[in-house]
Structure formats: C-alpha cells, structure tokens
Design an enzyme around this catalytic site. Sequence first.
Site, PDB file in Angstrom:
ATOM      1  N   ARG A 140       0.830  -1.214   0.000  1.00 15.33           N
ATOM      2  CA  ARG A 140       0.000   0.000   0.000  1.00 15.33           C
ATOM      3  C   ARG A 140       0.864   1.264   0.000  1.00 15.33           C
ATOM      4  O   ARG A 140       0.525   2.254  -0.655  1.00 15.33           O
ATOM      5  CB  ARG A 140      -0.915  -0.036   1.222  1.00 15.33           C
ATOM      6  N   HIS A 193       0.464   4.287  -2.689  1.00 14.95           N
ATOM      7  CA  HIS A 193       0.159   5.648  -2.258  1.00 14.95           C
ATOM      8  C   HIS A 193       1.278   6.616  -2.611  1.00 14.95           C
ATOM      9  O   HIS A 193       1.014   7.809  -2.799  1.00 14.95           O
ATOM     10  CB  HIS A 193      -0.116   5.668  -0.751  1.00 14.95           C
ATOM     11  N   ASP A 194       2.488   6.127  -2.698  1.00 17.43           N
ATOM     12  CA  ASP A 194       3.582   6.983  -3.148  1.00 17.43           C
ATOM     13  C   ASP A 194       3.434   7.300  -4.631  1.00 17.43           C
ATOM     14  O   ASP A 194       3.490   8.461  -5.044  1.00 17.43           O
ATOM     15  CB  ASP A 194       4.926   6.302  -2.892  1.00 17.43           C
ATOM     16  N   VAL A 241       0.895   9.963  -6.061  1.00 13.86           N
ATOM     17  CA  VAL A 241       1.080  11.371  -5.698  1.00 13.86           C
ATOM     18  C   VAL A 241       2.494  11.787  -6.102  1.00 13.86           C
ATOM     19  O   VAL A 241       3.470  11.288  -5.546  1.00 13.86           O
ATOM     20  CB  VAL A 241       0.877  11.596  -4.184  1.00 13.86           C
ATOM     21  N   GLU A 275       2.618  14.397   3.010  1.00 15.31           N
ATOM     22  CA  GLU A 275       1.653  13.417   2.514  1.00 15.31           C
ATOM     23  C   GLU A 275       1.215  12.443   3.592  1.00 15.31           C
ATOM     24  O   GLU A 275       0.043  12.054   3.673  1.00 15.31           O
ATOM     25  CB  GLU A 275       2.251  12.643   1.331  1.00 15.31           C
ATOM     26  N   ASN A 288      -4.019   9.271   4.036  1.00 17.85           N
ATOM     27  CA  ASN A 288      -2.871   8.424   4.389  1.00 17.85           C
ATOM     28  C   ASN A 288      -2.788   8.136   5.882  1.00 17.85           C
ATOM     29  O   ASN A 288      -1.781   7.608   6.360  1.00 17.85           O
ATOM     30  CB  ASN A 288      -1.568   9.104   3.946  1.00 17.85           C
ATOM     31  N   HIS A 343      -6.167  -6.141  -2.923  1.00 21.60           N
ATOM     32  CA  HIS A 343      -7.029  -6.309  -1.752  1.00 21.60           C
ATOM     33  C   HIS A 343      -7.224  -7.767  -1.376  1.00 21.60           C
ATOM     34  O   HIS A 343      -7.977  -8.084  -0.462  1.00 21.60           O
ATOM     35  CB  HIS A 343      -8.380  -5.637  -2.001  1.00 21.60           C
ATOM     36  N   THR A 344      -6.542  -8.662  -2.072  1.00 25.16           N
ATOM     37  CA  THR A 344      -6.536 -10.065  -1.662  1.00 25.16           C
ATOM     38  C   THR A 344      -5.786 -10.248  -0.355  1.00 25.16           C
ATOM     39  O   THR A 344      -5.903 -11.294   0.300  1.00 25.16           O
ATOM     40  CB  THR A 344      -5.909 -10.948  -2.758  1.00 25.16           C
ATOM     41  N   ASP A 399     -10.119  -9.339   2.232  1.00 24.01           N
ATOM     42  CA  ASP A 399     -10.560 -10.551   1.550  1.00 24.01           C
ATOM     43  C   ASP A 399     -10.920 -11.554   2.634  1.00 24.01           C
ATOM     44  O   ASP A 399     -10.063 -12.270   3.152  1.00 24.01           O
ATOM     45  CB  ASP A 399      -9.436 -11.081   0.651  1.00 24.01           C
ATOM     46  N   SER A 446      -9.256 -14.995   3.632  1.00 25.02           N
ATOM     47  CA  SER A 446      -8.106 -15.288   2.768  1.00 25.02           C
ATOM     48  C   SER A 446      -7.175 -14.086   2.668  1.00 25.02           C
ATOM     49  O   SER A 446      -6.621 -13.807   1.611  1.00 25.02           O
ATOM     50  CB  SER A 446      -8.591 -15.685   1.371  1.00 25.02           C
TER      51      SER A 446
END
Length: 331
Positions: free
Chosen positions: A67, A71-72, A75, A93, A99, A198-199, A249, A252
């Site tokens: 993540r 996120h880096d 931006v 940031e 964030n 998002h797994t 998830d 899992s």
Amino acid sequence: MAVQTRVVSIFFIQLVLLAVSGLNRVSGAGLQTGFYDESCPEAETIALKTIRQAISKDGIVAAALLRLHFHDCFVRGCEASVLLDAAEEGDAEKDASSNFSLRGYDVVDDVKSAIEKSCPGVVSCADILALAARDAVRFQTGGSSWKVETGRRDGRISLSKEADENLPSSNFNIAQLKQNFAFKGLTKKDLVVLSGAHTIGVTSCFVINDRLYNFTGRSDTDPALDPTFASELKKKCKPGGGGPVLELDQGSSTVSDAHFYKAVRQNRGLLTSDAALLNDPLTRAYVKRQSTSPVKATFGKDFGKSMVKMGGIGVLTGNEGEIRKRCAFVN
C-alpha cells in the site's frame, strides 16, 4: 490500496490539472532491472532479508508495504514523497487524511539503514519502496514475483493536500476510478488487476460504515452488497464505525489468490470501490475470469505487469531529485 472519501469537486479539478501537466503519467524512462548490479550488488538481497525479518514478526506488514508503494506512486509519481516528514507540522503526505492509516515506515527505514551500511548514498528510498512491495507479496503471501525496474531517485517535496487530491477513495464509483487511473496512464485492466491487491490486508469498520448504515444518507444499506454478508458485517461493525479490524478478503487475507475476485463476483467485496468493478464490461469480465482461474495462471502474471507499469509513474532519474540519506528527510 483505497482511502476515505473526499470532496468530489476537488477531485475533478485535480484531474484537469493533471491532464494539462502530465506530471504523473507512466513513463518509466531511465529505469532498468539490475540497476544496482555494479554500484550496490547486494541491495536487493539486503532488502529481501530485512523484509522477511519484519514480516515474520508482523504478517500485516506485507499489505502495508504494498500500500505504501501505491500511495507513493499516485502522488507526484514513484519518488518516495510519501516517506517524508513535514517541513511544517502536519503538511506532508503522510499527514493527509487519505494516508492516516498507512504504516510500514519503520520497515522501509530498516531496509534503508541496512543498505546504507553496505553502499552509502547509492540506493534511493523510492527504489526501496518498489522492492519492498514485490518482496512482501512474494514472501508473505506466496504470490507471484516480478522483476523490479530500479534507478529511481527521491523527490524533495511532500504536501498533504496533494495526497487528498490524487489518491482514489474506497467510496469511488467505477467512473471515478477509471478517470483516476487514466490520468496516471493506467488502463481499465490495470485498475481491476491492481484492485486485486485487496486479496491481502485489512481495513476498519469506519471505512465501510456508510455502506452498511447510511449509503444514500437515508439510513440504508448499499443494495449492491449481498444481504447475508451485510448482516454478518453489521454484527461486527456498530453504527458510527466501531468494531474490529476486518480482512479485506474475508477468510483469505494472508494469501495472494483468486478468492478476492470470487468475493467481488458474489457481491461480497468489502469496499464500494471493489464492488464498482462489476459496473464496467471490461472490469466485470476480468473479475469473472479470475474468479474461476488459478491465481498463478493469469492474475499473478497480470499483477506483476501492472505493478511494473505503476512503478514507472512520474519517476525521477539521472540527475533529477536526490538519493536521500534518510527516507524521512531531504538531504
């Protein structure tokens, strides 16, 4: 990788500015695999060893590192601005509302310190973020690996308002998601593939509170959410956002597999932005295909390609930027 909602008008103003400037479009020019083969040949080995140690103590770190890289890159591009401390209190940031829940900074610092002992002033914090994301997925989740292109240099500016203006929200609909990714030079396929991150990882009840209790402002539940799943979530999450940490998830969250897409297809995707993937023909078709395919046969390969592409957004190379001595501070 999604964040909390912000004012949509600001979002669209920023999209126009990005369309004119082109600052955050994918380029990747100047990057190559094995960039440090001569200048710091042990860099990737040191990074992997340090990340393994961190994940063995805290498995959630894997998703946090993935993540951080996302996120880096969204931006100012992939130039480690997300790691900088504020020049003035609350203005970097990492201080932005979008964030607020980021973590893993300490792991990046540990990798940087270890590499600096071997090759001072050579390896950028931006490259460490890219390597950390790859190694976290490979080591913790058993997910497919990919060759990380390196050669990035570090930026010197980090502003909280830019994070809130550029990062996609967990409450975005499919039109907003497609526009946000398109202005970074990423396709609809990249969108649905990178959403597969998002797994792994977790979120909070606060993030999905409106989806459960006030979706349209009338004390209602999102009709796109499976009713049985919504009832299960309401037992965990109280009105107002109180409740336990939730797996993105469900069942899992520590394995990089196709289960995420199966959940989305069954209307059991946790975030509004996950459910939105069913509202476009191309992204819906990809969800359907992955929900019935072995992860390493298709998704793993696709994810690596999209991560390399994302890792080329707005990079600084050559004599641009700097190689920070410490990731939280400009030299």
